[in-house]
Design an enzyme around this catalytic site. Structure first.
Site, short mmCIF file in Angstrom:
data_model
loop_
_atom_site.label_atom_id
_atom_site.label_comp_id
_atom_site.label_asym_id
_atom_site.label_seq_id
_atom_site.Cartn_x
_atom_site.Cartn_y
_atom_site.Cartn_z
N HIS A 297 17.55 82.36 -6.41
CA HIS A 297 17.22 81.53 -5.28
C HIS A 297 16.74 80.04 -5.75
O HIS A 297 17.38 78.88 -5.46
CB HIS A 297 16.60 82.04 -4.35
CG HIS A 297 16.86 81.14 -2.97
ND1 HIS A 297 17.78 81.42 -1.81
CD2 HIS A 297 15.90 80.23 -2.54
CE1 HIS A 297 17.66 80.60 -1.02
NE2 HIS A 297 16.63 79.73 -1.46
N HIS B 284 21.47 80.97 4.68
CA HIS B 284 20.25 82.14 5.14
C HIS B 284 21.04 83.37 5.58
O HIS B 284 20.70 83.71 6.75
CB HIS B 284 19.45 81.55 6.49
CG HIS B 284 18.14 81.54 6.16
ND1 HIS B 284 16.98 81.85 7.07
CD2 HIS B 284 17.30 81.34 5.02
CE1 HIS B 284 15.97 82.05 6.62
NE2 HIS B 284 15.81 81.47 5.50
#
Length: 758
Positions: A57, A106
């Site tokens: 990430h 998300h």
């Protein structure tokens, strides 16, 4: 290469205790590399920093080798003020104004806890925009779920929509557009992609840097708590102290009212020139903010973790570093301006604490309870993470998938069947009205929203006097990309590009959110590499740079990845928003024309998906030259007042475009279809738009299309209270094929989502 201090009391874990690098997402090689960098065993705090900063990430370790194409192939433009590598890109839109925009994902948190996952996704992207020095002015979202009638979708969908609306509405930001789609591949792995756009003057741009030894490091915003710890790298606090701590929650909890105060506080701090560097705290929290600020500045920083305000006094230093608690920012401030900085924060009721000092040591040093627990070269954590060139291979089933063309599917053969198909598509979950979703969002707060969903693109006024404004669209199609990743990414770009141009805006810049399965799967990495290459090539051709974005990997359930889903946002500029054009048919008697070329293209189409549940063949042919030509016609036609309505053709083809424009304007249409009625109605050929021509402007529009090389065909007249369609029968005769009253169309189009959501 990375000199350390001569004498340092490092609080390291005992040599006898194995370090849990694997549980933190690191492999053996990465762990050994950390040891080599430090020349010793890392402390648990250092290990936590490297594990999260080197996570997929944060470091883009599997995607970086491919993403470089966006820079290598970037078109030359003086409009790009800040490009990739910052919190968000910044574009010059004229008259001294600049716009910053970005989209991020998300996804996984929104499956675990739909409301907070979606809400904090909005909060995070808004803080990226604040950190560039801009005032946020609007948000958008791209949402994808499993089948609309699946029990899990009925759990996730309402929570996600409520989270997006609850956070954005509380911030007072209009939600001006986006998309909501359904497909079985997203079951148990929804996609929640959030975009924010902000405006500023050129001189207001801020950067994430920590220059100037002696400058103070200030953490301000919400206190640090246990929520979101390890959200970026699946870190559990039990890894560090199994006996005294329970596993912390991995989904952040948002407070939009604190964030609203934070926005206004930051803007006042910027206005008084009190900040020399700023970074929002998102993934990896304090770890990310300190390492990135230090690495991009003078190169060093000393931080006292005891000074970090906590909601939970039991937090270990590793947890303080990893916490992804929301509504936090970190600023670098000159010593003489600290008091005024803290004074402004206090007036906005924003907690603010000096937690460190900028140094020139090229070391990030952190202390806790009198001991040094971190002493690392920050550049190694922030910028020198592992880079993988992972194996690539087409998915084994791709050839069979592309060979399974929709040509074998039975097509509607008469007027009744065509009528039924129009209604079926209009009421299908992907094409049905999304009013149930968008009614939960405030679209017009702040008073500068000029257009919002379900229009082609959202439009926001930037300057009241001149009418300067921006248009934004956010689009993707996972089915197209599954069939051909290179073309699929280009098709997502071309749709978003076309949507912006349909309002009359000039497309200028691109952001993206690339949602894919596991990078450890060669098939997924091949899809990713091809999609990035396709997007980079198309942006280069169209002359619009990628300003930044996000990569989201590991989107899959078990061994089954989602359809590769690049979501593309395009920013366009209106010199005067008063000349924008919407999609509504409102002018009785106006000529309706179809711009562009229609081909028989049904691979990955909504028709095949809705009627047969089929996915196969090849997606529509990409034609970037035709897209650019069409965009020039639409922009010039809007500027010259030649059209009263414009709606692009995409999913569902001309059929869906007519349905939406008729219902939006409350006016019917009498259409005569050229060629094969089925192909004309339902083909998803690109570079096409339907326009309603200003009475008397038909010849001028035709001349404009001819000069641009855009085919134009008059197909009907606006008017009445029904969609009446005439076309050629199988015998070759022209006759009315069907008529659908608008009230029947509306009932089919609007009933679907409330049925599934309730």
């Amino acid at each position: 290469m990375y000199p350390g201090t001569d004498t340092v009391a490092i609080a390291a874990a005992s040599p006898e205790r194995p370090q849990p690098f694997a549980e933190l997402g690191m492999n053996e090689e990465e762990y050994q590399r950390v040891r080599n960098i430090l020349g010793r065993r890392p402390t648990s705090a250092e290990l936590a920093i490297y594990s999260v900063m080197w996570s997929e990430h944060c470091s883009y370790k599997s995607s970086k080798v491919h993403l470089r194409q966006f820079g290598d192939k970037a078109p030359k433009t003086d409009k790009l003020l800040v490009g990739m590598g910052e919190n968000a890109g910044v574009v010059d839109i004229g008259q001294g104004w600049a716009v910053t925009f970005k989209v991020e994902s998300h996804n996984h948190p929104s499956y675990v806890e739909p409301y907070q996952g979606a809400a904090t996704g909005v909060g995070g992207i808004v803080r990226d925009i604040i950190s560039m020095g801009a005032r946020p002015v609007a948000v958008m979202d791209s949402l994808r779920f499993g089948p609309a009638d699946a029990p899990d979708t009925q759990r996730v969908l309402p929570g996600v929509v409520a989270g997006v609306g609850g956070y954005g509405n509380s911030l007072g930001l209009p939600n001006i557009g986006g998309e909501t789609a359904f497909d079985a591949c997203y079951a148990q792995n929804p996609l929640v992609n959030a975009l924010c756009v902000g405006v500023m003057k050129h001189e207001d741009i801020k950067r994430a840097v920590a220059p100037g030894p002696g400058n103070r490091v200030i953490l301000f915003g919400a206190p640090t708590g246990p929520d979101g710890i390890g959200g970026a790298s699946v870190l559990a606090s039990a890894t560090f102290d199994e006996e005294s701590h329970q596993k912390r929650p991995s989904v952040q909890v948002g407070d939009p009212f604190m964030e609203k105060l934070l926005i206004e506080c930051c803007l006042e701090l910027f206005g008084e020139d009190l900040v020399v560097g700023i970074q929002d705290l998102g993934a990896a929290g304090v770890s990310c903010a300190t390492t990135e600020l230090a690495a991009a500045g003078t190169g060093g920083m000393h931080v006292d973790l005891d000074a970090v305000p906590l909601r939970d006094a039991t937090l270990l230093p590793e947890e303080i570093l990893m916490s992804e608690s929301q509504e936090r920012m970190m600023a670098v401030v000159e010593p003489g301006k600290v008091d005024r900085f803290l004074e402004i924060c206090a007036r906005w009721e924003i907690p603010a604490t000096v937690i460190g000092t900028v140094t020139d040591t090229r070391r990030l040093v952190m202390t806790w309870r009198g001991e040094t627990i971190v002493d690392i070269p920050p550049v190694t954590a922030a910028d020198e993470g592992p880079v993988y060139n992972r194996p690539l291979a087409p998915p084994p089933d791709l050839g069979a998938l592309q060979s399974d063309t929709p040509g074998r599917l039975t097509r509607p053969s008469n007027g009744d069947e065509l009528r039924r198909t129009v209604l079926w598509l209009a009421g299908s979950p992907n094409l049905a009205s999304k009013t149930w979703v968008t009614s939960q969002y405030d679209r017009y707060v702040l008073g500068n929203t000029v257009m919002a969903m379900p229009e082609n693109a959202g439009v926001v006024r930037v300057d009241d006097e001149s009418g300067l404004g921006i248009a934004l669209s956010l689009d993707g199609n996972g089915r197209y990309t599954r069939l051909d990743p290179y073309a699929g990414a280009q098709l997502a770009l071309s749709e978003s590009y076309r949507n912006v141009a349909a309002t009359g805006a000039r497309p200028m810049a691109v952001t993206n959110c690339l949602n894919f399965g596991s990078p450890e799967d060669p098939g997924v990495m091949w899809q990713f590499a091809r999609a990035v290459e396709g997007l980079a090539d198309a942006c280069q051709y169209l002359g619009i740079p990628v300003t930044g974005g996000n990569v989201s990997f590991y989107n899959q359930t078990g061994e089954a990845p989602i359809n590769p889903t690049p979501v593309i946002g395009v920013l366009g500029v209106h010199d005067d928003v008063r000349r924008r054009v919407n999609m509504s048919l409102t002018t009785d008697g106006a000529t309706i024309a179809l711009l562009g070329e229609t081909r028989e293209e049904f691979g990955g189409s909504e028709w095949a998906h809705v009627v047969y549940g089929h996915l196969g063949g090849l997606p529509p042919l990409v034609d970037l030259k035709a897209e650019a030509a069409l965009a020039s016609v639409l922009v010039n036609a809007a500027r010259d007042g030649l059209v009263t309505a414009v709606h692009d053709l995409s999913d569902g083809g001309l059929s869906q475009t007519l349905v939406e424009s008729c219902l939006r304007g409350g006016l019917g249409a009498r259409i005569t279809l050229p060629g094969d009625p089925f192909v004309t109605l339902f083909s998803e050929s690109v570079a096409r738009a339907m326009v309603a021509v200003m009475p008397g402007a038909e010849a001028r529009l035709a001349a404009l299309c001819e000069s641009a090389g855009v085919p134009v065909t008059q197909i009907g007249i606006a008017g009445g209270d029904a969609l009446n369609v005439t076309g050629r029968t199988p015998e070759g005769d022209q006759q009315e094929l069907f008529s659908i009253p608008l009230h029947e169309l509306r009932e089919a189009h609007e009933r679907t989502l409330p049925t599934y959501a309730d």
